[in-house]
Design an enzyme around this catalytic site. Structure first.
Site, short mmCIF file in Angstrom:
data_model
loop_
_atom_site.label_atom_id
_atom_site.label_comp_id
_atom_site.label_asym_id
_atom_site.label_seq_id
_atom_site.Cartn_x
_atom_site.Cartn_y
_atom_site.Cartn_z
N ARG A 1 17.84 35.02 48.00
CA ARG A 1 18.97 34.87 47.07
C ARG A 1 19.60 33.48 47.13
NH1 ARG A 1 19.50 38.22 51.13
NH2 ARG A 1 21.18 38.14 52.66
N GLU B 1 24.08 41.50 48.40
CA GLU B 1 23.02 41.55 49.40
C GLU B 1 23.49 40.87 50.69
OE1 GLU B 1 18.55 41.82 48.08
OE2 GLU B 1 19.04 39.76 48.52
N HIS C 1 35.74 42.97 24.04
CA HIS C 1 35.55 44.02 23.04
C HIS C 1 34.88 45.23 23.66
CE1 HIS C 1 36.70 41.37 19.68
NE2 HIS C 1 36.31 40.45 20.54
C1 G6Q Z 1 16.71 38.08 48.67
C2 G6Q Z 1 15.95 39.28 48.97
C3 G6Q Z 1 15.05 39.78 47.87
C4 G6Q Z 1 13.76 38.98 47.70
C5 G6Q Z 1 12.80 39.78 46.83
C6 G6Q Z 1 11.50 39.05 46.57
O1 G6Q Z 1 17.47 37.52 49.43
O2 G6Q Z 1 15.27 39.10 50.16
O3 G6Q Z 1 15.72 39.86 46.64
O4 G6Q Z 1 14.03 37.73 47.14
O5 G6Q Z 1 12.55 41.02 47.43
O6 G6Q Z 1 10.86 38.74 47.77
P1 G6Q Z 1 9.62 37.78 47.80
O7 G6Q Z 1 10.07 36.42 47.35
O8 G6Q Z 1 9.13 37.79 49.22
O9 G6Q Z 1 8.61 38.33 46.85
#
Ligand code: G6Q
Length: 526
Positions: free
Chosen positions: A260, A346, A377
């Protein structure tokens, strides 16, 4: 052991102050002086927080809370590359948290070894990316990004936010959901011969992403196009996707960049540089980097993310509000609340502290939002007159991106947008009295306004880093680990249990008895 959040001296003081928070509805409560007094500025963003239910005393106690929780020292440890993604005494990720190094590419870089090493790795990837873009010239017009969660939300939100700066004839598309209709809809809209596909997965193992990659490869092959000449990979070094032979080019990211928090790594940079140009991406990184610096400032007034974090804590822990609405008055920011939702929920949706002990105070709020004025709205009714109080974070830009605007009935569209923004801020705060109870607005809906001149790559980078650090500060103050995501991991494991069961049913292979799983699968048979 560090002091717990609710045992800090400032906590008790804030609890006392929260018994009679500032009444924004009182006569003369909202004055020009108040608006001027509660105003801070950094990296081109102004935070106006006179419409929050705070006083000087509250702000002083919040500042003490920050000091007592050593929030600034945690921020320095994070940006310096200490291993802070951990739960002491228990198995955990045990990693550095170095997304800030992904943009530490400008003047006066950090001097700690881990941060320096990570920034050097980022620089190498940018060099590769720059060369790659030169090599491909104008062979391609479109790029499809395949990824999910952190490998999708930030990049998609940023693309939408900066489309106004796209190079002529360049577009991006996104496939994230394992719902086959997501892939089909996108693939049908592109010409494989002129399209790049960037597959983004840090782990290189995510079911949705690998499945969608296979669908896309088959689609390209069916159209006589060799995926090897069109597919790019962004993944962790040595992940199962780290196989350069299968890709036209491969770019790397590392464990110390959380999904993230990865939009400023190659996760976002490859697609954004293809569409906007590499220079624009560097501007975005510069904006983020400048805000990274601001997050280290010792004075609360100058440290915008810390200020935002403390205001959020006041609303969450002391006034007791469980949600926050982020309402950008900008269509370009239409997916920005979704990106923030992931960053926030998260990171801070946690029930134990850094030592594995259950917390006895509220942690991350529920974050949601939509662009204004559309929301006006729709759900604003509940914000104004519902029985729950929802703190609001309004985001506004003085100028539009395209500057294609007309005066209609005396004002431009941009002016109308801003008029709505300001009007809502005042109405949330002061309410409106009326003898008809149905037209009565109680007010005291705490809100704040983040304003910049225009949504440029630089401004967006700074805005994103503002929120990243605000979230991190809140986690530091609550004493939780904001950087792991066991809830996401659980989902990955549970889905596999069901897909294994589906395979067993289809092939007649033996599987361990699982009556509930089987009963649920039987429900799918229409
Ligand atoms: C983010 C999470 C999660 C992750 C996805 C994709 O902080 O860990 O959202 O980004 O599960 O993971 P991959 O990049 O390993 O496919």
């Amino acid at each position: 052991m560090a002091q717990k959040f609710n045992e800090m001296p400032a906590y008790g003081k804030l609890e006392q102050l929260a018994k009679s928070p500032y009444d924004l509805t009182a006569k003369e409560a909202l004055t020009p002086e108040r608006l001027e007094r509660y105003r801070a500025e950094a990296c081109g963003w102004r935070l106006l927080y006179g419409t929050e239910r705070i006083t000087d005393e509250v702000m002083a106690a919040l500042e003490q809370l920050a000091a007592q929780s050593q929030a600034l020292s945690w921020m320095a440890r994070m940006q310096g590359g200490e291993v802070i993604n951990r739960i002491e005494g228990f198995e955990s990720e045990e990693r550095e948290v170095l997304h800030t190094a992904m943009r530490d590419l400008f003047d006066n870089p950090r001097s700690e070894e881990p941060a320096k090493k990570a920034a050097a790795q980022a620089r190498t990837e940018h060099e590769k990316l720059r060369k790659f873009l030169t090599q491909i010239g104008d062979r391609f017009t479109d790029i499809v990004q395949i990824g999910i969660g952190g490998s999708d939300l930030g990049p998609r939100a940023f693309y939408l936010a900066l489309q106004a700066y796209a190079q002529e004839g360049r577009r991006a598309h996104f496939i994230s959901n394992v719902d086959p209709d997501d892939a089909t809809r996108v693939l049908r809209s592109i010409d494989p011969k002129r399209t790049l596909v960037v597959v983004v997965s840090k782990s290189g193992t995510t079911l949705e992403t690998l499945t969608n990659e296979t669908l896309a490869r088959r689609y390209f092959e069916a159209h006589g196009v060799d995926p090897k000449d069109h597919f790019l990979a962004v993944t962790g070094e040595k992940s199962p996707m780290d196989d350069p032979k299968r890709y036209l080019a491969s770019f790397y990211m590392w464990d110390y960049v959380g999904g993230r928090y990865s939009v400023t790594s190659m996760v976002g940079a490859v697609m954004l540089a293809f569409v906007l140009g590499h220079e624009e991406v560097l501007e975005l990184l510069r904006g983020a980097h400048e805000m990274d610096r601001v997050a280290c400032r010792p004075q609360l007034r100058g440290n915008l993310p810390l200020l935002g974090a403390l205001l959020g804590i006041w609303n969450r822990n002391f006034l007791g509000y469980p949600t926050v609405a982020v309402l950008p008055y900008s269509q370009a920011l239409e997916r920005f609340p979704a990106h923030l939702q992931q960053c926030n929920m998260e990171s801070n949706g946690k029930h134990i502290d850094r030592h594995g002990q259950p917390v006895t105070w509220a942690t991350g709020p529920i974050v949601w939002g939509e662009p204004g004025t559309n929301g006006q709205h729709s759900f604003y009714q509940l914000i104004h007159q519902g029985t729950d109080i929802i703190p609001i974070e309004l985001i506004g830009l003085c100028a539009s991106q395209y500057e294609q605007d007309l005066e209609v009935q005396g004002t431009s569209s941009q002016e109308k947008l801003l008029a709505n923004l300001l009007a809502q801020s005042v109405a949330f705060a002061t309410g409106k009295s009326d003898r008809n109870p149905n037209k009565q607005f109680e007010g005291n809906r705490p809100n704040q306004l983040l304003m910049a001149d225009r949504l440029t790559p630089h401004a967006l980078g700074a805005l994103m880093a503002y929120y990243e650090h605000k979230i991190a500060f809140q986690g530091f103050i609550w004493g939780i680990n904001s950087f792991d995501q066991e809830g996401v991991q659980l989902g990955k494991v549970l889905a596999k249990q069901f897909t294994d069961q589906m395979i067993a049913q289809r092939t007649g292979a033996k599987s361990a008895p699982w009556p509930v799983g089987e009963a649920l699968l039987n429900q799918l048979k229409l």
